[in-house]
Every structure is written in C-alpha cells, then in structure tokens.
Scaffold this motif. Structure first.
Motif, PDB file in Angstrom:
ATOM      1  N   PHE A  72       1.132  -1.600   0.136  1.00  0.00           N
ATOM      2  CA  PHE A  72       0.623  -0.193   0.037  1.00  0.00           C
ATOM      3  C   PHE A  72       1.162   1.491  -0.656  1.00  0.00           C
ATOM      4  O   PHE A  72       2.124   1.120   0.238  1.00  0.00           O
ATOM      5  N   PRO A  73       0.749   2.866  -0.595  1.00  0.00           N
ATOM      6  CA  PRO A  73       1.565   3.648  -0.558  1.00  0.00           C
ATOM      7  C   PRO A  73       1.897   4.523   1.401  1.00  0.00           C
ATOM      8  O   PRO A  73       0.918   3.550   1.864  1.00  0.00           O
ATOM      9  N   GLU A  74       2.805   4.751   0.659  1.00  0.00           N
ATOM     10  CA  GLU A  74       3.716   4.675   1.845  1.00  0.00           C
ATOM     11  C   GLU A  74       2.461   5.538   2.518  1.00  0.00           C
ATOM     12  O   GLU A  74       1.777   7.159   2.299  1.00  0.00           O
ATOM     13  N   GLY A  75       3.007   5.893   4.138  1.00  0.00           N
ATOM     14  CA  GLY A  75       1.815   6.879   4.740  1.00  0.00           C
ATOM     15  C   GLY A  75       0.443   6.419   5.063  1.00  0.00           C
ATOM     16  O   GLY A  75       0.085   6.533   6.177  1.00  0.00           O
ATOM     17  N   PHE A  76       0.274   4.732   4.305  1.00  0.00           N
ATOM     18  CA  PHE A  76      -1.300   4.888   4.386  1.00  0.00           C
ATOM     19  C   PHE A  76      -1.978   4.419   6.226  1.00  0.00           C
ATOM     20  O   PHE A  76      -0.700   3.192   6.858  1.00  0.00           O
TER      21      PHE A  76
ATOM     22  N   MET B  79      -1.399  -5.627  18.374  1.00  0.00           N
ATOM     23  CA  MET B  79      -1.806  -5.140  16.887  1.00  0.00           C
ATOM     24  C   MET B  79      -0.648  -4.584  15.704  1.00  0.00           C
ATOM     25  O   MET B  79      -1.037  -5.121  14.745  1.00  0.00           O
ATOM     26  N   GLY B  80      -0.797  -3.860  16.241  1.00  0.00           N
ATOM     27  CA  GLY B  80       0.560  -3.120  14.770  1.00  0.00           C
ATOM     28  C   GLY B  80      -0.438  -1.931  14.878  1.00  0.00           C
ATOM     29  O   GLY B  80       0.406  -1.528  13.734  1.00  0.00           O
ATOM     30  N   LEU B  81      -1.620  -1.193  15.499  1.00  0.00           N
ATOM     31  CA  LEU B  81      -2.521  -0.327  14.949  1.00  0.00           C
ATOM     32  C   LEU B  81      -2.094   1.007  14.515  1.00  0.00           C
ATOM     33  O   LEU B  81      -1.201   1.310  15.465  1.00  0.00           O
ATOM     34  N   THR B  82      -2.262   1.624  13.490  1.00  0.00           N
ATOM     35  CA  THR B  82      -1.496   2.474  13.622  1.00  0.00           C
ATOM     36  C   THR B  82      -2.146   3.988  13.511  1.00  0.00           C
ATOM     37  O   THR B  82      -2.336   4.776  13.636  1.00  0.00           O
ATOM     38  N   ALA B  83      -3.786   3.528  13.900  1.00  0.00           N
ATOM     39  CA  ALA B  83      -4.737   4.105  13.961  1.00  0.00           C
ATOM     40  C   ALA B  83      -5.525   4.112  14.827  1.00  0.00           C
ATOM     41  O   ALA B  83      -6.186   2.406  14.319  1.00  0.00           O
TER      42      ALA B  83
ATOM     43  N   ARG C 244      -6.620   6.565   1.023  1.00  0.00           N
ATOM     44  CA  ARG C 244      -5.446   6.744   2.073  1.00  0.00           C
ATOM     45  C   ARG C 244      -5.824   5.346   3.680  1.00  0.00           C
ATOM     46  O   ARG C 244      -4.538   6.245   4.166  1.00  0.00           O
ATOM     47  N   GLY C 245      -6.513   4.904   3.528  1.00  0.00           N
ATOM     48  CA  GLY C 245      -6.420   4.601   4.645  1.00  0.00           C
ATOM     49  C   GLY C 245      -7.848   3.151   4.877  1.00  0.00           C
ATOM     50  O   GLY C 245      -7.863   3.437   4.548  1.00  0.00           O
ATOM     51  N   TYR C 246      -7.724   2.284   5.938  1.00  0.00           N
ATOM     52  CA  TYR C 246      -8.950   1.568   6.102  1.00  0.00           C
ATOM     53  C   TYR C 246      -8.719   1.226   7.427  1.00  0.00           C
ATOM     54  O   TYR C 246      -7.675   0.993   8.948  1.00  0.00           O
TER      55      TYR C 246
ATOM     56  N   ASN D  75       2.888  -3.584   5.642  1.00  0.00           N
ATOM     57  CA  ASN D  75       2.300  -2.383   4.631  1.00  0.00           C
ATOM     58  C   ASN D  75       1.134  -3.251   3.909  1.00  0.00           C
ATOM     59  O   ASN D  75       1.010  -2.432   2.332  1.00  0.00           O
ATOM     60  N   GLY D  76       0.907  -4.076   3.800  1.00  0.00           N
ATOM     61  CA  GLY D  76       0.115  -4.628   2.757  1.00  0.00           C
ATOM     62  C   GLY D  76       0.596  -5.753   2.319  1.00  0.00           C
ATOM     63  O   GLY D  76      -0.062  -7.062   1.446  1.00  0.00           O
ATOM     64  N   ALA D  77       1.889  -5.998   2.640  1.00  0.00           N
ATOM     65  CA  ALA D  77       2.662  -7.182   1.481  1.00  0.00           C
ATOM     66  C   ALA D  77       2.062  -8.781   1.950  1.00  0.00           C
ATOM     67  O   ALA D  77       2.230 -10.043   1.408  1.00  0.00           O
ATOM     68  N   ALA D  78       2.048  -8.941   2.757  1.00  0.00           N
ATOM     69  CA  ALA D  78       1.369 -10.153   3.432  1.00  0.00           C
ATOM     70  C   ALA D  78       0.684 -10.548   2.782  1.00  0.00           C
ATOM     71  O   ALA D  78      -0.350 -12.162   2.928  1.00  0.00           O
ATOM     72  N   LEU D  79      -0.597  -9.752   2.358  1.00  0.00           N
ATOM     73  CA  LEU D  79      -1.828 -10.568   1.681  1.00  0.00           C
ATOM     74  C   LEU D  79      -2.470 -11.005   0.468  1.00  0.00           C
ATOM     75  O   LEU D  79      -2.277 -11.764  -0.418  1.00  0.00           O
TER      76      LEU D  79
END
Length: 473
Positions: free
Chosen positions: A7-11, A72-76, A395-397, A444-448
């Motif tokens: 995902f984009p940087e800063g997502f 859980m690693g949440l950023t938001a 920009r975010g989920y 940052n999404g790569a694990a998907l």
C-alpha cells in the motif's frame, strides 16, 4: 510470480468503534442520557433486552484496550465522542469529567504511536435535545455547531482527523422511517426533514472547524452499491431509486451542492425544495470522505417495499454473514471507483469494513480462529488495493470493529470484532483476524499476497517479521 499488494507510504491501518457500543457507564461522572439510553431501556426495542449500560466497559478499561491496539500494530484508531458525556444537556454546560475521558484517550493513543480519528456524531443525540425535537428541529444545526466547537477546542491540537456525522442514512432510515433505531419514529414525512437538518449540522460543524481547527475534517457515509436483478426497465428503475435514496442522498449535497432528483420520486409529497442558502451551507468544502462498506444489493422492483419500491434479491451460492449481508468484494472496488469518477477523486478513508460471523460466547486458549472473517478481510483489502491501482485516492483503512460490541438494536447477538469479548467477564481474546491484520499492517499490505484463512486451534497465526506465517493451516 505473486502479485504485490504493498500500500502507499503513510497509509493508515486502523480499527473503528462507537461510543455507545463499547464504552458502558453511560451516566458516569456527570454524563447525561442519550436517545440510546431511552431506546435501549424501552421494552421490546432491543434484542434480548440488551443495553449499553456495560457494553465492553471501555470507559473503565480504556488504557488496556489501547495497549491491545498497539499489540495489534494499529497505526490509527477511529472512535466517536459521546455528545451527552461532554454536554449533558446537549448545549451550554460542559461536563469537564466527560471531556477528560476523551482527552485521556487521545493522549494514550499518541503515547502508543496511534493516530486518532474522532467522529462527532455516531447516533447518540442527547436525550435533552430529542425532547426539543431532535433532528426535526431546525435549531439542531446550531446545537451541533456549539458541541463541535467544544470538541475542536479541546482536542484538535492532538487529533488530526475529524468526521462530522457517521452514516446519516442509517440515522434517518432506522430512526425516523422504520423505528428500529433510536429515537424510534416511523414517519415518512419526518425522514427527509431529519436528513436535511443532519446535513445542515454537518455544514455548520465544518464552518466552525475552519474557524478553529488546524487539520482535516470530513463526512462518513455508508454506501451499498445497487445492481439490477434483471435487464427489465422495472428492475433498473428500482435500482436507481434505491441508489439515490441510500448512496447519493448525502454525498450529492455535500460534494455537489444539490440533492439527486430521484429523491422526489422516492419520497413523493413528503419531499420538499430546500432553500438555496441551506444547500450552500451543506456544501462546505471537506478534506475527505469516510466510506463505510459492508455489502452490495441486487435489486428488483417491489411495489410493497417502502419507500423505494425496491428490494434485495438473495444470490444463490453466495456467502452471507450473520447479519444476512452478501460477501461480494468486487462491489467494494466498484464503489471506490464510482466515488472517484462521480465526485472528482476525493481523498477517501475506509472508516468501516467488516463482517459478523458466529463466535462462541466464551473462549478457551490464547486465540479464537475465525476463518470466514479472515477471508472477508483478505478479499476486501485486496479490493481496496485494486481501487488504488485504478487511481482512487485511498489513504487508510479502519476495520469494523476492534471489539465485539453492542450492535445497536441487535444487542450482543452479532459479533464483528477482531477481538472477542466475553460479556460475562469482559475478558478480551484476540481472534485469528487480529493476528492476520497485524501481519498485513507490519508488511504494509505485502502479506496479502500469501495470506489465507487459518482453521483450527493452536498458536496464533502470526510470527513477527514473517508475513508467510499468516498461513499456518
């Protein structure tokens, strides 16, 4: 070669909750009652007589819940502010103790590196204002503006993202038309009036934010894309009516300055023309759109379905959640691309997305495996990535929800949480979805690219630094 899902940087990677659904202690420390206290304590309105008196006890367990978010690693984190907790009478006197709870919540989030997103209104109008007409009263826009100012002045130095309203369609369809949500009215004529005043309140809050705020503010809507059940003109017309009623009723005035013409057909003589100055107020420029997406609807003409004369057709062979919602990720991408094309590619945050599937009331062991919910998360995050590749400014989920909680009039019967709550003991147990989400966040999404649902029991399906460990089946 596997596809990349970075995902984009800063997502922003977050979860969402709502005050009445998790906080409990609704009248603690000087708070006033909201319409949900009255509704929940009215016999026959809530499943099993459930109420939010305790809910997830988050009001008392907030610090531990924020630690869980950090684990859980949440950023938001998206939360809502209880209006009556801050202003017990809805206007005037500020309850310092109630406001302090949200001050402490924000400070605790920031201590753990979690970006706060605050929602001003997630359905819990102060009871004192409902007694004055609630959203049927034209003065409600000024009540909301005064409340918003209190919150902005107290928290905007630390909260970079604000939402005015959550899902105004649900507020009016459930609360004023069908009576299944607070305040429990059933009146076609009230419904467009309440909707319009909600949108005026949104506009006034944005105006106040431009006076005192320093960051970003937006509107959160729920979108359920509509697809015709057949090529017949009747089904196509029904689909248009349902689409205008649910999906364009709020975005069109907020982002294009006018209501869709189709609402006149939906509401008939209950619809009215609104003053130009009202429409200008509603169309205040906003910084982002918050999108809540859960499912789609395949629509057929139905003269008996009020007021759209349209109903959804169940799809054979499809997976449905415990709430009866079809799991159909392609519609998520379609919706995001539609928002981009119709409204000029606004910045978008997914402010809710998730699924309810059966979980037992109690859990033994360190993790509860929930493969259907994991599958939903994987497929919908991939749908988000497809939309980004199509040029959507996403920009975010924020997954719905952090915790199992009170699902409004459904009570505690439906579980959406990434974390299980044993309501008898308030014990929190992480579900497999939370570990899967942690791996996705850390990569940052790569694990998907290699993620698969995990079945069975055993150790949590997450190994820090090893995205492939998401699949341990």
């Amino acid at each position: 070669m596997s596809r990349s899902y970075t995902f984009p940087e800063g997502f922003l990677w977050g979860c969402a909750t709502a005050a009445y659904q998790i906080e409990g202690s609704p009248l603690a420390d000087g708070a006033g009652p909201s319409i949900w206290e009255r509704f929940a304590h009215t016999p026959g309105m809530m499943h099993n007589g459930d109420t939010g008196d305790i809910a997830c006890d988050h009001y008392r367990r907030m610090r531990d819940d924020v630690k869980l978010m950090a684990e859980m690693g949440l950023t938001a984190y998206r939360f809502s502010i209880g209006w009556a907790r801050v202003l017990p009478e809805g206007t005037g006197r500020v309850n310092a103790a109630g406001l302090d709870f949200y001050q402490r919540l924000v400070d605790t989030l920031l201590e753990h590196g979690i970006t706060p997103m605050a929602t001003l209104y997630h359905w819990d109008l102060p009871e004192a204002l409902d007694d004055r007409g609630g959203w049927l009263n034209r003065d409600s826009a000024e009540w909301f503006a005064d409340y918003a100012r209190v919150c902005f002045q107290a928290l905007d130095d630390r909260v970079p993202l604000w939402a005015t309203l959550n899902e105004p369609w649900v507020v009016t369809d459930g609360g004023y038309l069908n009576g299944v949500l607070a305040p429990g009215h059933r009146n076609l004529y009230e419904t467009p009036r309440a909707s319009h005043h909600l949108m005026r309140a949104h506009g006034r809050a944005v105006q106040v934010y431009r006076e005192v705020g320093q960051h970003q503010i937006g509107l959160v809507v729920n979108i359920e894309p509509k697809y015709p059940a057949s090529d017949s003109e009747a089904d196509r017309a029904a689909t248009r009516r349902a689409h205008h009623y649910m999906n364009r009723q709020y975005l069109d005035p907020a982002l294009r300055g006018r209501y869709p013409d189709g609402l006149r057909e939906v509401f008939g003589e209950a619809w009215r023309d609104w003053p130009a100055e009202d429409m200008a107020l509603i169309a205040q420029p906003i910084d982002f759109v918050g999108l809540n997406y859960y499912t789609r609807a395949v629509v057929r003409d139905d003269p008996h379905q009020y007021p759209t004369r349209a109903s959804a057709v169940r799809q054979p062979g499809a997976t449905y959640s415990d709430t009866g919602w079809e799991v159909y990720p392609p519609a998520f991408t379609d919706t995001l691309v539609w928002l981009k094309e119709r409204y000029g590619n606004p910045a978008i945050y997914i402010t809710e997305n998730g699924s309810a599937f059966y979980d037992p009331p109690t859990v033994e062991g360190p993790v509860l495996f929930d493969p259907l919910r994991q599958d939903y998360l994987i497929k919908h995050l991939k749908a988000c990535h497809d939309a980004i590749e199509a040029g959507v400014d996403l920009r975010g989920y924020f997954g719905w929800s952090l915790l199992d909680n009170l699902e409004w009039s459904l009570g505690f019967a439906k579980r959406f949480g990434m974390v299980h709550v044993d309501y008898a003991t308030q014990k929190r147990t992480r579900k497999g979805t939370s570990h899967l989400y942690q791996a996705i966040i850390e990569s940052n999404g790569a694990a998907l690219a290699s993620a698969r649902p995990v079945y069975g029991t055993g150790h949590p399906p997450h190994d820090a630094g090893n995205a492939a460990a998401v699949d341990v089946s």
